[in-house]
Write an enzyme that holds these catalytic residues in place. Structure first.
Site, mmCIF file in Angstrom:
data_model
loop_
_atom_site.group_PDB
_atom_site.id
_atom_site.type_symbol
_atom_site.label_atom_id
_atom_site.label_comp_id
_atom_site.label_asym_id
_atom_site.label_seq_id
_atom_site.Cartn_x
_atom_site.Cartn_y
_atom_site.Cartn_z
ATOM 1 N N ARG A 121 0.695 -1.533 -0.240
ATOM 2 C CA ARG A 121 0.033 0.193 0.019
ATOM 3 C C ARG A 121 1.218 1.330 0.106
ATOM 4 O O ARG A 121 0.286 2.354 -0.166
ATOM 5 C CB ARG A 121 -0.839 -0.058 1.222
ATOM 6 C CG ARG A 121 -2.199 -1.127 1.154
ATOM 7 C CD ARG A 121 -3.067 -0.932 2.484
ATOM 8 N NE ARG A 121 -4.183 -1.706 2.164
ATOM 9 C CZ ARG A 121 -4.173 -2.827 2.623
ATOM 10 N NH1 ARG A 121 -2.774 -3.664 3.856
ATOM 11 N NH2 ARG A 121 -4.774 -3.843 2.626
ATOM 12 N N LYS A 143 2.177 11.663 -11.091
ATOM 13 C CA LYS A 143 0.709 10.925 -11.461
ATOM 14 C C LYS A 143 1.995 9.644 -12.127
ATOM 15 O O LYS A 143 3.067 9.671 -13.116
ATOM 16 C CB LYS A 143 0.233 11.641 -12.882
ATOM 17 C CG LYS A 143 -0.109 12.655 -12.618
ATOM 18 C CD LYS A 143 -1.049 13.252 -14.242
ATOM 19 C CE LYS A 143 -1.687 12.553 -15.221
ATOM 20 N NZ LYS A 143 -2.550 13.766 -16.145
ATOM 21 N N GLU A 185 7.188 17.410 -25.602
ATOM 22 C CA GLU A 185 6.753 17.976 -24.226
ATOM 23 C C GLU A 185 7.683 19.804 -24.352
ATOM 24 O O GLU A 185 6.039 19.877 -23.101
ATOM 25 C CB GLU A 185 7.108 16.985 -23.373
ATOM 26 C CG GLU A 185 6.604 15.677 -23.769
ATOM 27 C CD GLU A 185 4.630 15.590 -22.809
ATOM 28 O OE1 GLU A 185 4.390 16.760 -22.583
ATOM 29 O OE2 GLU A 185 4.303 14.879 -23.316
ATOM 30 N N LYS A 225 5.058 23.817 -14.016
ATOM 31 C CA LYS A 225 4.434 22.180 -14.078
ATOM 32 C C LYS A 225 4.340 21.964 -13.248
ATOM 33 O O LYS A 225 3.130 21.627 -12.267
ATOM 34 C CB LYS A 225 5.013 20.852 -15.235
ATOM 35 C CG LYS A 225 4.307 19.621 -14.565
ATOM 36 C CD LYS A 225 4.698 18.508 -14.966
ATOM 37 C CE LYS A 225 3.843 17.555 -14.750
ATOM 38 N NZ LYS A 225 4.255 15.840 -15.486
ATOM 39 N N GLU A 235 -5.762 16.501 -10.950
ATOM 40 C CA GLU A 235 -6.050 16.998 -12.255
ATOM 41 C C GLU A 235 -7.896 17.160 -11.851
ATOM 42 O O GLU A 235 -8.453 16.072 -13.140
ATOM 43 C CB GLU A 235 -6.154 15.721 -12.753
ATOM 44 C CG GLU A 235 -6.205 16.312 -14.371
ATOM 45 C CD GLU A 235 -5.523 15.138 -15.672
ATOM 46 O OE1 GLU A 235 -4.896 15.794 -17.055
ATOM 47 O OE2 GLU A 235 -5.240 14.038 -15.347
ATOM 48 N N ARG A 239 -4.365 21.233 -14.025
ATOM 49 C CA ARG A 239 -4.087 20.290 -14.392
ATOM 50 C C ARG A 239 -4.239 20.077 -15.343
ATOM 51 O O ARG A 239 -3.285 19.008 -16.712
ATOM 52 C CB ARG A 239 -3.740 18.852 -13.440
ATOM 53 C CG ARG A 239 -2.057 18.412 -13.819
ATOM 54 C CD ARG A 239 -1.950 17.674 -12.414
ATOM 55 N NE ARG A 239 -0.837 16.481 -12.594
ATOM 56 C CZ ARG A 239 -0.287 15.970 -11.770
ATOM 57 N NH1 ARG A 239 -0.652 15.721 -10.720
ATOM 58 N NH2 ARG A 239 0.898 15.320 -12.622
ATOM 59 N N ASN A 243 -1.899 18.467 -20.595
ATOM 60 C CA ASN A 243 -2.990 17.620 -21.412
ATOM 61 C C ASN A 243 -3.581 17.889 -22.836
ATOM 62 O O ASN A 243 -3.419 17.429 -24.408
ATOM 63 C CB ASN A 243 -4.059 16.929 -21.611
ATOM 64 C CG ASN A 243 -4.317 15.701 -20.242
ATOM 65 O OD1 ASN A 243 -3.240 15.314 -20.064
ATOM 66 N ND2 ASN A 243 -5.311 16.137 -19.665
ATOM 67 N N HIS A 246 -2.473 15.930 -26.213
ATOM 68 C CA HIS A 246 -2.409 14.444 -25.298
ATOM 69 C C HIS A 246 -4.109 13.521 -26.212
ATOM 70 O O HIS A 246 -3.683 12.015 -26.307
ATOM 71 C CB HIS A 246 -2.156 14.226 -24.316
ATOM 72 C CG HIS A 246 -0.889 14.262 -23.931
ATOM 73 N ND1 HIS A 246 -0.242 15.821 -24.241
ATOM 74 C CD2 HIS A 246 0.060 13.358 -23.308
ATOM 75 C CE1 HIS A 246 1.201 15.841 -23.743
ATOM 76 N NE2 HIS A 246 1.448 14.426 -23.069
ATOM 77 N N HIS A 250 -2.065 10.585 -28.201
ATOM 78 C CA HIS A 250 -2.245 9.075 -27.168
ATOM 79 C C HIS A 250 -2.667 8.230 -28.007
ATOM 80 O O HIS A 250 -2.651 7.561 -28.630
ATOM 81 C CB HIS A 250 -3.150 9.664 -26.186
ATOM 82 C CG HIS A 250 -2.351 9.870 -24.750
ATOM 83 N ND1 HIS A 250 -3.010 9.631 -23.520
ATOM 84 C CD2 HIS A 250 -1.192 9.561 -24.763
ATOM 85 C CE1 HIS A 250 -1.732 10.015 -22.869
ATOM 86 N NE2 HIS A 250 -1.069 9.899 -23.538
ATOM 87 N N HIS A 262 6.566 9.433 -27.730
ATOM 88 C CA HIS A 262 5.196 9.561 -27.167
ATOM 89 C C HIS A 262 5.635 11.223 -27.838
ATOM 90 O O HIS A 262 4.237 11.838 -28.023
ATOM 91 C CB HIS A 262 5.567 9.488 -25.636
ATOM 92 C CG HIS A 262 4.531 10.597 -24.496
ATOM 93 N ND1 HIS A 262 3.121 10.418 -24.916
ATOM 94 C CD2 HIS A 262 4.611 11.291 -23.780
ATOM 95 C CE1 HIS A 262 2.603 11.169 -24.326
ATOM 96 N NE2 HIS A 262 3.750 11.845 -23.746
#
Length: 353
Positions: A121, A143, A185, A225, A235, A239, A243, A246, A250, A262
């Site tokens: 955990r 993330k 990016e 960032k 998010e 935030r 994206n 993206h 993606h 990517h």
């Protein structure tokens, strides 16, 4: 040394940026962690270059190191591989008081973060970012995710590290293509951030310019960032601006099945989104031109025949940003002024055109 502080309600850590950090790994981590067992996760590209030296430095600093290497590439970002790593750590007797270090690029950072968040955990986690993509983007903000089937980053957690080390000297061993995909990016972040940062990327006219200015590019991108994620860790709001490019990126990255990196897919996604938003009066035509110039001058692609195919729209349906049939699309009204546009998935064929 440049240090960017990242702070949340119950977690604070530093992102350290310096070209000599690869000589100081043991000391930097010993300043944050007490001696313990450490799973040092890397891949088959980075491992032969840096694993032995990194392990030696950690052991000299008093850590008991378990080196774990996975095949390089997106196929390692899976629940199967995460489970295998967890099993190996359990067999080695890792406890909640131990830690995991991700030594690599975006894939290893994501995979390592998932494993660290799941093992008992949650155990302590540190990232040593060795690719430009990881240094300017994925290593900061917590993330983590793995892919499942044909859906990218569908299984993951928000899990903040205890430290991030960013050393531009690691980029010396990247191929030009691996370096340049990370620059996609950087351009994204500069457009979201400010005219000052966007003008700076406008001065980058070659791959050599990226290498020479890598530390400054990382510092500016990380600062932006960090500001965004500190204001919106999970998010729920701004935030989502990160994206930009993206949603389309993606989708075509998955359809390309390894033929697109990517950052290359994100570059295509930014231009595709901005050109269509300009057509609809939300963005400006000159913004599309400026983005294309920054991307194409270093060899990044800005268009793809995969956009608009049946497979493309199928990927949009399965995108994790699909909320009840509605996508939150990121557009730029102008440099430094991103906005969210809600678009029904059923309306995307008309929008894409």
């Amino acid at each position: 040394m440049t240090t960017v502080h990242v702070s949340f309600d119950n977690k604070t850590y530093d992102v350290k940026i310096n070209s000599q950090l690869h000589h100081r790994i043991g000391k930097e981590i010993a300043d944050v962690w007490s001696p313990r067992k450490v799973a040092l996760i890397t891949d088959s590209h980075v491992g032969p270059l840096y694993l032995i030296d990194t392990q030696k430095q950690l052991e000299q600093a008093g850590f008991d190191v378990l080196p774990l290497q996975v095949p390089a590439g997106e196929t390692s970002k899976s629940l199967v591989v995460a489970g295998e790593l967890i099993s190996q750590m359990a067999e080695a007797g890792f406890t909640r008081g131990d830690g995991l270090i991700a030594l690599g690029g975006g894939v290893i950072g994501d995979l390592g973060g998932v494993v660290a968040s799941l093992y008992m955990r949650g155990i302590a986690f540190i990232q040593i970012a060795t690719s430009l993509t990881a240094q300017v983007d994925s290593s900061v903000g917590g993330k983590t995710a793995v892919n499942l089937g044909q859906t990218k980053n569908i299984a993951g957690t928000f899990y903040q590290p205890d430290l991030v080390l960013v050393d531009s000297s690691y980029l010396d061993t990247l191929t030009d293509r691996d370096l340049v995909e990370g620059y996609g990016e950087v351009v994204k972040t500069s457009a979201l951030d400010s005219s000052d940062f966007f003008e700076f990327t406008g001065k980058i006219q070659s791959i050599l310019d990226i290498r020479v200015n890598a530390q400054e590019l990382s510092k500016r991108a990380i600062a932006y960032k960090a500001k965004i994620v500190m204001a919106d860790e999970k998010e729920a709001g701004q935030r989502q601006y990160l994206n930009f490019g993206h949603t389309i990126g993606h989708a075509i990255e998955l359809i390309a099945r390894g033929e697109l990196r990517h950052g290359e897919a994100v570059a295509i996604g930014m231009v595709a989104m901005t050109s269509r938003m300009a057509r609809d009066g939300i963005s400006k035509n000159e913004l599309t031109v400026a983005l294309k110039q920054r991307l194409e001058v270093v060899g990044l692609p800005t268009d793809s025949q995969l956009i608009g195919t049946p497979d493309f729209f199928e990927r949009l349906i399965n995108d994790k940003k699909n909320h009840g049939g509605v996508l939150n699309l990121v557009a730029l009204e102008s440099i430094g002024k991103p906005t969210l546009i809600l678009k029904k998935v059923s309306d995307m064929p008309e929008f894409i055109g």
